[in-house]
Design an enzyme around this catalytic site. Sequence first.
Site, PDB file in Angstrom:
ATOM      1  N   ASP A   1       1.256  -0.957  -0.434  1.00 12.61           N
ATOM      2  CA  ASP A   1      -0.103   0.044   0.169  1.00 12.61           C
ATOM      3  C   ASP A   1       0.774   1.525  -0.173  1.00 12.61           C
ATOM      4  OD1 ASP A   1      -1.584   1.816   0.611  1.00 12.61           O
ATOM      5  OD2 ASP A   1      -2.334   1.267   2.402  1.00 12.61           O
TER       6      ASP A   1
ATOM      7  N   TYR B   1      -8.508  15.348  -7.187  1.00 15.32           N
ATOM      8  CA  TYR B   1      -8.153  14.786  -7.710  1.00 15.32           C
ATOM      9  C   TYR B   1      -6.478  16.128  -8.666  1.00 15.32           C
ATOM     10  CZ  TYR B   1      -6.901  11.754 -11.189  1.00 15.32           C
ATOM     11  OH  TYR B   1      -5.820  10.470 -12.615  1.00 15.32           O
TER      12      TYR B   1
HETATM   13  N1  LIG Z   1      -6.709   6.320 -16.710  1.00 13.83           N
HETATM   14  C1  LIG Z   1      -6.391   7.602 -17.279  1.00 13.83           C
HETATM   15  O1  LIG Z   1      -7.552   8.404 -17.429  1.00 13.83           O
HETATM   16  C2  LIG Z   1      -5.435   8.562 -16.437  1.00 13.83           C
HETATM   17  C3  LIG Z   1      -5.135   9.342 -16.931  1.00 13.83           C
HETATM   18  C4  LIG Z   1      -4.311  10.454 -16.502  1.00 13.83           C
HETATM   19  C5  LIG Z   1      -3.233   9.589 -15.735  1.00 13.83           C
HETATM   20  N2  LIG Z   1      -4.420   9.083 -14.708  1.00 13.83           N
HETATM   21  C6  LIG Z   1      -3.264   8.223 -13.934  1.00 13.83           C
HETATM   22  O2  LIG Z   1      -2.535   7.026 -14.044  1.00 13.83           O
HETATM   23  C7  LIG Z   1      -1.800   6.151 -13.091  1.00 13.83           C
HETATM   24  C8  LIG Z   1      -2.231   4.691 -13.169  1.00 13.83           C
HETATM   25  O3  LIG Z   1      -4.074   4.643 -13.205  1.00 13.83           O
HETATM   26  P1  LIG Z   1      -4.723   3.657 -14.610  1.00 13.83           P
HETATM   27  O4  LIG Z   1      -5.826   5.350 -15.244  1.00 13.83           O
HETATM   28  O5  LIG Z   1      -4.266   2.464 -14.057  1.00 13.83           O
HETATM   29  O6  LIG Z   1      -5.846   3.226 -13.194  1.00 13.83           O
HETATM   30  P2  LIG Z   1      -5.951   1.975 -12.820  1.00 13.83           P
HETATM   31  O7  LIG Z   1      -6.763   2.006 -11.252  1.00 13.83           O
HETATM   32  O8  LIG Z   1      -6.631   0.234 -13.827  1.00 13.83           O
HETATM   33  O9  LIG Z   1      -4.411   1.442 -11.362  1.00 13.83           O
HETATM   34  C9  LIG Z   1      -4.468   2.283 -10.648  1.00 13.83           C
HETATM   35  C10 LIG Z   1      -3.870   0.955  -9.768  1.00 13.83           C
HETATM   36  O10 LIG Z   1      -3.123   1.782  -8.764  1.00 13.83           O
HETATM   37  C11 LIG Z   1      -3.576   0.412  -6.967  1.00 13.83           C
HETATM   38  N3  LIG Z   1      -3.692   1.330  -6.158  1.00 13.83           N
HETATM   39  C12 LIG Z   1      -4.519   1.900  -5.980  1.00 13.83           C
HETATM   40  N4  LIG Z   1      -4.540   2.459  -4.568  1.00 13.83           N
HETATM   41  C13 LIG Z   1      -3.100   2.003  -3.749  1.00 13.83           C
HETATM   42  C14 LIG Z   1      -2.469   1.807  -3.179  1.00 13.83           C
HETATM   43  N5  LIG Z   1      -2.815   2.771  -1.866  1.00 13.83           N
HETATM   44  N6  LIG Z   1      -1.272   1.618  -2.921  1.00 13.83           N
HETATM   45  C15 LIG Z   1      -0.637   1.037  -4.086  1.00 13.83           C
HETATM   46  N7  LIG Z   1      -1.725   0.722  -5.228  1.00 13.83           N
HETATM   47  C16 LIG Z   1      -2.793   0.947  -5.167  1.00 13.83           C
HETATM   48  C17 LIG Z   1      -5.215  -0.191  -7.798  1.00 13.83           C
HETATM   49  O11 LIG Z   1      -4.795  -1.510  -7.050  1.00 13.83           O
HETATM   50  C18 LIG Z   1      -4.595  -0.052  -9.619  1.00 13.83           C
HETATM   51  O12 LIG Z   1      -3.887  -1.852  -9.725  1.00 13.83           O
HETATM   52  C19 LIG Z   1      -3.038   7.252 -12.158  1.00 13.83           C
HETATM   53  O13 LIG Z   1      -1.887   7.717 -10.989  1.00 13.83           O
HETATM   54  C20 LIG Z   1      -4.095   7.651 -12.639  1.00 13.83           C
HETATM   55  O14 LIG Z   1      -4.009   8.448 -11.832  1.00 13.83           O
HETATM   56  C21 LIG Z   1      -5.072   7.769 -14.993  1.00 13.83           C
END
Ligand SMILES: NC(=O)c1ccc[n+]([C@@H]2O[C@H](COP(=O)([O-])OP(=O)(O)OC[C@H]3O[C@@H](n4cnc5c(N)ncnc54)[C@H](O)[C@@H]3O)[C@@H](O)[C@H]2O)c1
Length: 264
Positions: A69, A161
Amino acid sequence: MNGANMSARLKDKIICITGAASGIGRATALLMAREGALVVATDLQADTGAALAGEITQTGGRAIFLQHDVTDEDGWREVIAIIRARHGRLDVLVNNAGIGLSGPVVEMSLADWRRQTAVNLDGVFLGVKHGLPLLRQSGGGSVVNVSSIAGIKASANAAGYCATKAAVRQFTKAVALECAAAKDNVRVNSIHPGIVETAIWDSLIGTTQGARGTRLEALTAPSIPLGRTGTVEEIAAGILWLASDESRYVTGTELVIDGGRSIA
Ligand SMILES: NC(=O)c1ccc[n+]([C@@H]2O[C@H](COP(=O)([O-])OP(=O)(O)OC[C@H]3O[C@@H](n4cnc5c(N)ncnc54)[C@H](O)[C@@H]3O)[C@@H](O)[C@H]2O)c1
């Protein structure tokens, strides 16, 4: 992953990536392993995280999974201690784990505000705080912090966010300067994805996988100059470049991968 598909842009580098069980983190772990890195994948989700490491090793790559975490400081101490003990070095740290909570600011509970800030901002701080000493002892390396275009361009109903992602952007630049001043050969950059279909959108737009892609595309594609959402592989390609020595003269920068959305 086997020899035929593998180039070597990260040959023998030890990489730690958080939030690797899903979405952008998963795609990045797969790509980095294909490029010759040994991937230490961490996430809260133990089953999918372990399955990812299994998938990489079964196809000839190298990976381990640690349940972790990112908001837990002792957890970070343990992850870095394991990397030090097993591999003796760390070359790249990708702070990718994140969550997205949406809604009007007056309806956001303080508990939700704090939870989102804990994962998206405290998690990045703790990663840098505990990862940097090992990166330095390894002779330098690259930190990639996953922010968002939400850290550059604001959106209604995402104030918390946006605040966390803007903080990651500026935190990254401040640490980049600190590392440059220390002449430690550590580069620190942020990456700013646009809209990419992953599980993070389920809570933001009220879908589950299956309906998610079509709904997200319909809601957002008209606002994207290139006319479509991005893919996890397109974001992973940017992270790979910042992680690799190809970007050796790049620090404190913000790499935006968003189909032009943030400038429109
Ligand atoms: N998908 C988008 O459109 C987008 C756009 C901009 C930025 N992001 C950023 O990209 C990153 C990845 O997001 P994603 O889109 O792949 O989402 P996702 O939900 O598919 O993946 C996020 C991962 O983070 C893990 N996670 C959450 N809380 C956690 C914690 N406390 N400790 C450890 N792991 C934890 C989750 O279990 C998950 O596997 C994030 O930082 C998100 O803000 C995503």
